[in-house]
Design an enzyme around this catalytic site. Structure first.
Site, mmCIF file in Angstrom:
data_model
loop_
_atom_site.group_PDB
_atom_site.id
_atom_site.type_symbol
_atom_site.label_atom_id
_atom_site.label_comp_id
_atom_site.label_asym_id
_atom_site.label_seq_id
_atom_site.Cartn_x
_atom_site.Cartn_y
_atom_site.Cartn_z
ATOM 1 N N HIS A 12 0.849 -1.139 -0.107
ATOM 2 C CA HIS A 12 -0.283 -0.022 -0.084
ATOM 3 C C HIS A 12 0.781 1.049 -0.122
ATOM 4 O O HIS A 12 2.251 1.300 0.028
ATOM 5 C CB HIS A 12 -1.057 0.171 1.283
ATOM 6 C CG HIS A 12 -0.397 -0.028 2.500
ATOM 7 N ND1 HIS A 12 0.381 1.001 3.126
ATOM 8 C CD2 HIS A 12 0.095 -1.180 3.277
ATOM 9 C CE1 HIS A 12 0.942 0.587 4.191
ATOM 10 N NE2 HIS A 12 0.850 -0.748 4.351
ATOM 11 N N SER A 15 2.311 5.425 1.190
ATOM 12 C CA SER A 15 2.432 5.993 2.328
ATOM 13 C C SER A 15 3.601 6.810 2.203
ATOM 14 O O SER A 15 3.660 7.203 0.885
ATOM 15 C CB SER A 15 2.698 5.217 3.503
ATOM 16 O OG SER A 15 2.985 5.865 4.577
ATOM 17 N N HIS A 75 17.601 -10.473 31.099
ATOM 18 C CA HIS A 75 16.737 -9.544 30.312
ATOM 19 C C HIS A 75 17.526 -8.482 29.776
ATOM 20 O O HIS A 75 18.537 -8.149 30.298
ATOM 21 C CB HIS A 75 15.593 -8.815 31.314
ATOM 22 C CG HIS A 75 16.299 -8.364 32.645
ATOM 23 N ND1 HIS A 75 16.228 -9.161 33.610
ATOM 24 C CD2 HIS A 75 16.605 -7.031 32.979
ATOM 25 C CE1 HIS A 75 16.777 -8.347 34.569
ATOM 26 N NE2 HIS A 75 17.218 -7.001 34.170
ATOM 27 N N SER A 114 16.502 -5.217 28.934
ATOM 28 C CA SER A 114 16.416 -4.176 29.498
ATOM 29 C C SER A 114 16.352 -3.939 31.125
ATOM 30 O O SER A 114 15.737 -4.838 31.772
ATOM 31 C CB SER A 114 14.759 -3.415 29.172
ATOM 32 O OG SER A 114 14.674 -2.118 29.674
#
Length: 1021
Positions: free
Chosen positions: A447, A449, A589, A591
């Site tokens: 599409h 944009s 983790h 973060s």
């Protein structure tokens, strides 16, 4: 060498060639480094790896008998490579892993080059213990005959070759568990493939497959099947018999149906059907959480046939070539190929749209509001907008964007970035070069944009299954992340970027000759913020440092989690495991900060600094979002406000506030492309909220005697992103009122000045200053000099700029003065300041000069001199004085008018270039001769008569203004062409503002155009 052994048997010839090459290596005094490390022999990163191996074979070293892992580059002479491989079975009988890869060399655009390997010697079939064979990035057109005879083979990698088919004999590998044949030219698969009962992973993506054999259902152990980016229109029903299947990737095909039994596979955890032609699927597919169906025309009717049934003749696809005065074109179900006036190309395949549609396009000048850049990204093109937005095509549309080739290509890649579903994403991009210095970035878009081309660090992505996996950096082989089994319950996607910093710059920054840093590692993930089991991260030790000689007290592991700009030393929080070349540590983790739930709050505007939002559901790729300026966060956090794209309150680390000052401010904590307006599809007052789970962290390994490393890392990270430039201000020799302002990379100043000084003169360039990619700055004319034009990028004599390192940061303006030039010359100046145009700018730059450095407002001041007027120049008898011309409006209200005053301004500056402009406007040469004769002693009269007589003939005709702009550009008067464009843009803005005031604006949202306040900051490349 081949001629020397002519007439011998093949085996004898190979042996003779090997002996000769080995003797040459010995005679040349080839110094062999200590290559053997236990049972591994890595020769792919050494120049002349074949010579090294032949030298070892000639010495008959007993250590060769213990080698189990061999890596060899295929960027070698084909004859030498074949002779070397012929020695492997006899000299390395215990070999278990053989890697013969290309890809170590890159072309001008940074893409990996294939190796020269086209076949393998038959003797390699004698490697009875060989379990791993990697032949990726080579030039194989057929599978070598020796490969199916390697009965102990466990993993076979054939990606990035030129294979047209696979042999039936491949089914005779009884131990094969992993087969990768991505990025080849396969059109069919052998039926014997179904006999590989032990195969667990099969990757056939990026090929030309249009059908699958039913025998593929016999792969009873298959757990992962990747058939993405092929041409499959249907699937065999036997796929529903793969009872061990966990992951099935079928995106980017032409599927119109799928077997209903796939949904009932007991272990299936991911079924990716995105980007196909599915219009109807069983209800179970719509309800299953592990099925991805985006990009399919579900529920839509079939497109109408292009011609009645039975019509044998298919009309040829139209080809359109647009001129500068056209900004739209029609597309029918028949499809078409379109070339825009700026060189951008589009291809609409037949059936891409079911009904005729009109496509509108516009090329926007880049500015931070429209250009989302990461900290290490660079912009390579203007911004293309295609409308209508959001209309999904039945088939992907091909798009070719022109771009400037990046100056730095090592470990970087060029991608097309687009706005999709309120977030910016990078499309799969292929690079093409069809003419010298003309480069296209090709992609497929579902599409329309906004689109732009950027250069970014190479991104490596993998899907982490519950069984665990290994993610390696393709640009820095020593950077790895190991995910153990059980680290995650659901598959999640992890992305890695690695950025290199030159040791010389670091030592200059720290003033320490022994300081060194590892590559900078950035990590993103989808899914929950934590892993169930520790993940091992491996970084190479800084250059020149080994695990045997380093002082552990000088080794620092640093961590940063944007948008906080501080770097934390986490060496004491992790257990660093050191080897001879690497440092490893474990994390649960990525973060190290957690955000809490939000209160209700008013929305605030978004800021285009792309961070990555790593969670929208299990298995969803990381998506870029809009971050906030940390200074804004500090101000809003105490009030309980949140980020415009997050619904969580923001917790900001304490950062010392800089002392208040007037004028534009540049915080060292912020990326310079951050502003106070949202993505291009949003009005600046709008916001968008979505949950934020974690932030993309960065890891950096430092070796230094300094104790407080966090502040130094912050400066070094800023230095990584800074560009060293010089500013110039030149005046046209024939017209001193025409001033050229330009910002140039330091290495291009000399060549640019040599080219410009034939037509311009002026002072020496400024001292070197440093700018970020996408940073705003402006030029202020001072000491009696002002801008003589009404242009959208000018505010009270201050010209706005946005710096993009690969685009032309140049503007030509006309200046004037209110002082009396008849009495004496006017000696003014132009000063360059950082930031956007403030409400007040000091008339003199002396006070600003007292402060220099990265955060200084003032950058440079260059002199501008308007010479004294003599004779008729000061009496008002110049061009246009005393004229009595009929009112003239060239153009239309929507595209903008050129009035009599505008044309007089163009005529006053045209000078001796008027004949070239006249010919490009279509005036016959005979008329030029007549004008010269009629106004033989009056250059001003020649220009005026030519321009206004042409304009009167063009009154009421569409495209006249575009024709004038094109003629000016073709006559090498781009300065005047840009001035005309600026006048038209200003007229369009006033026209649209008038429409809004009278309440006649349409209900549909208009494309983004700068508002009255934003027009002050619009830029041109």
């Amino acid at each position: 060498m081949a001629a020397a052994v002519e007439g011998l048997e093949p085996e004898a010839a190979a042996e003779d060639a090997t002996r000769g090459a080995a003797e040459e290596a010995v005679d040349a005094g080839l110094r062999v480094p200590p290559l053997l490390a236990g049972n591994r022999l890595n020769l792919d990163l050494y120049p002349g790896g074949c010579h090294q191996l032949l030298h070892l074979c000639a010495q008959r070293s007993p250590q060769l008998l213990q080698v189990e892992f061999l890596r060899l580059s295929t960027h070698e002479d084909p004859g030498l490579l074949g002779a070397t491989l012929a020695q492997v079975p006899g000299r390395l009988p215990c070999l278990r892993s053989l890697v013969l890869k290309g890809g170590q060399h890159r072309d001008a655009l940074g893409a990996c080059l294939r190796g020269c390997l086209t076949s393998l010697p038959d003797g390699l079939s004698n490697l009875a213990r060989l379990a791993h064979l990697d032949l990726s990035f080579n030039s194989l057109e057929a599978l070598p005959a020796c490969v199916p005879q390697l009965r102990g083979l466990d993993a076979l990698l054939l990606s990035h070759n030129c294979l047209l088919e696979l042999p039936e004999a491949l089914g005779a590998l009884p131990s094969l568990t992993f087969l990768a044949v991505t990025h080849n030219c396969l059109q069919t698969l052998p039926t014997a493939l179904g006999a590989l009962s032990t195969l667990r992973r099969l990757d056939l993506s990026e090929n030309l497959l249009d059908t699958l054999p039913p025998e593929i259902g016999g792969l009873s152990s298959l757990a992962e099947l990747n058939l993405a980016s092929n041409r499959l229109q249907s699937l065999p029903a036997s796929l529903a018999g793969l009872r061990s299947l966990r992951l099935l990737f079928l995106y980017s095909n032409l599927l119109t149906s799928v077997p209903a039994g796939l949904i009932h596979l007991p272990l299936l955890a991911r079924l990716d059907l995105r980007g196909n032609q599915l219009r109807d699927v069983p209800p179970e597919f719509l309800d299953a959480p592990f099925v991805r169906l985006q990009g399919n025309p579900l529920g839509e009717a079939l497109p109408r046939p292009l011609s009645p049934p039975g019509t044998p003749v298919v009309p040829e696809m139209p080809r359109l070539f647009l001129t500068t005065d056209l900004d739209s074109f029609p597309v029918t179900p028949q499809g078409c190929s379109v070339t825009l006036a700026c060189g951008i190309r589009l291809h609409f395949p037949a059936g891409a749209t079911a009904t005729p549609i009109t496509i509108h396009y516009r090329l926007w000048l880049p500015e931070p509001r429209l250009v989302p850049l990461g900290p290490h990204d660079t912009l390579l093109s203007h911004v293309l907008e295609l409308q209508p937005h959001g209309v999904v095509f039945q088939q992907d549309v091909g798009l070719w964007l022109l771009f400037v080739p990046p100056r730095v290509r090592r470990c970087r890649e060029v991608v097309v970035r687009t706005l999709s579903e309120d977030s910016w994403t990078d499309l799969e991009t292929h690079l093409e070069e069809e003419a010298p210095k003309q480069f296209w970035a090709r992609c497929q878009v579902p599409h329309f944009s906004w689109f732009l081309v950027v250069s970014r660090p190479v991104s490596d992505t993998c899907l982490v299954p519950p069984e665990g996996t290994l993610l390696c950096s393709s640009g820095h082989p020593g950077v790895k992340v190991t995910f153990p089994q059980g680290a995650t319950e659901e598959p999640r996607q992890v992305r890695m970027q690695v950025v290199h910093m030159a040791s010389r710059e670091l030592r200059a920054l720290l003033g320490e000759p022994e300081a060194a840093v590892s590559p900078l590692l950035c990590l993103w993930q989808s899914g929950p913020p934590s892993f169930l089991r520790p993940v091992t991260v491996q970084l190479p030790l800084p250059p020149g440092i080994t695990g045997l000689t380093l002082d552990r007290s000088r080794l620092h592991l640093l961590y940063q989690a944007p948008p906080v700009a501080t770097w934390d030393d986490i060496t004491a929080q992790v257990a660093l495991e050191l080897t001879h070349l690497y440092a490893r540590f474990q994390v649960t983790h990525f973060s190290w900060s957690v955000l809490s739930p939000p209160p209700q709050h008013p929305r605030v505007s978004a800021v285009p600094s792309p961070l990555l939002l790593p969670h929208t559901g299990p298995g969803t790729p990381p998506r870029p979002v809009w971050g906030l300026v940390s200074a804004l966060l500090t101000a809003l956090a105490p009030q309980g406000l949140c980020s415009p794209l997050t619904s969580t309150p923001l917790r900001v680390s304490a950062v010392p506030s800089p002392p208040p000052r007037s004028g534009p401010q540049r915080s060292p904590h912020l990326h310079p492309s951050q502003g106070l307006c949202g993505p291009p599809h949003l009005h600046p007052s709008q916001g968008l909220c979505s949950p934020l789970i974690s932030t993309p962290p960065r890891y950096w390994l430092w070796y230094t005697t300094k104790s407080c490393v966090g502040g130094l890392a912050r400066k070094a990270w800023a230095r990584l992103r800074l560009h060293r430039v010089n500013l110039i201000a030149l005046q046209r020799r024939r017209d001193p009122e025409q001033v050229l302002l330009q910002c140039l990379p330091r290495n291009k100043v000399e060549a640019t000045l040599k080219r410009l000084l034939e037509r311009y003169h002026g002072p020496e360039p400024s001292d070197t200053v440093e700018l970020f990619e996408g940073e705003k700055f402006f030029a202020a004319f001072e000491r009696g000099i002002d801008v003589d034009a009404d242009r959208p990028d000018c505010v009270e004599g201050r010209i706005c700029f946005v710096f993009y390192s690969h685009l032309k940061n140049v503007k030509e303006v006309y200046v004037t003065t209110a002082l009396d030039r008849e009495a004496q010359a006017v000696r003014g100046q132009v000063s360059f300041y950082r930031g956007t145009v403030p409400t007040e700018v000091p008339e003199e730059a002396e006070a600003a000069r007292q402060k220099k450095g990265l955060d200084a407002l003032w950058m440079a001041t260059l002199p501008i001199k308007l010479p004294r007027l003599r004779g008729s120049e000061g009496t008002g008898q110049g061009l246009g004085a005393g004229l009595s011309l009929a009112p003239l409006n060239l153009g239309d209200a929507e595209s903008g008018f050129l009035t009599q005053s505008n044309l007089l301004s163009v005529a006053r500056r045209l000078g001796l270039d008027w004949p070239a402009v006249a010919l490009h406007l279509g005036l016959p040469y005979r008329e030029l001769q007549r004008i010269r004769l009629e106004f033989r002693d009056d250059l001003d009269g020649q220009i005026r008569h030519m321009l206004f007589s042409w304009a009167e003939r063009q009154a009421g005709r569409p495209g006249a203004v575009g024709l004038l702009v094109q003629a000016l550009e073709q006559s090498d008067r781009r300065d005047l062409a840009e001035e005309v464009r600026a006048v038209l843009e200003l007229g369009r803005q006033k026209y649209q503002a008038g429409i809004l005031r009278t309440g006649l604006a349409p209900g549909d949202p208009a494309p983004p155009s700068p508002s009255a306040s934003e027009s002050r900051e619009s830029t041109e490349a």
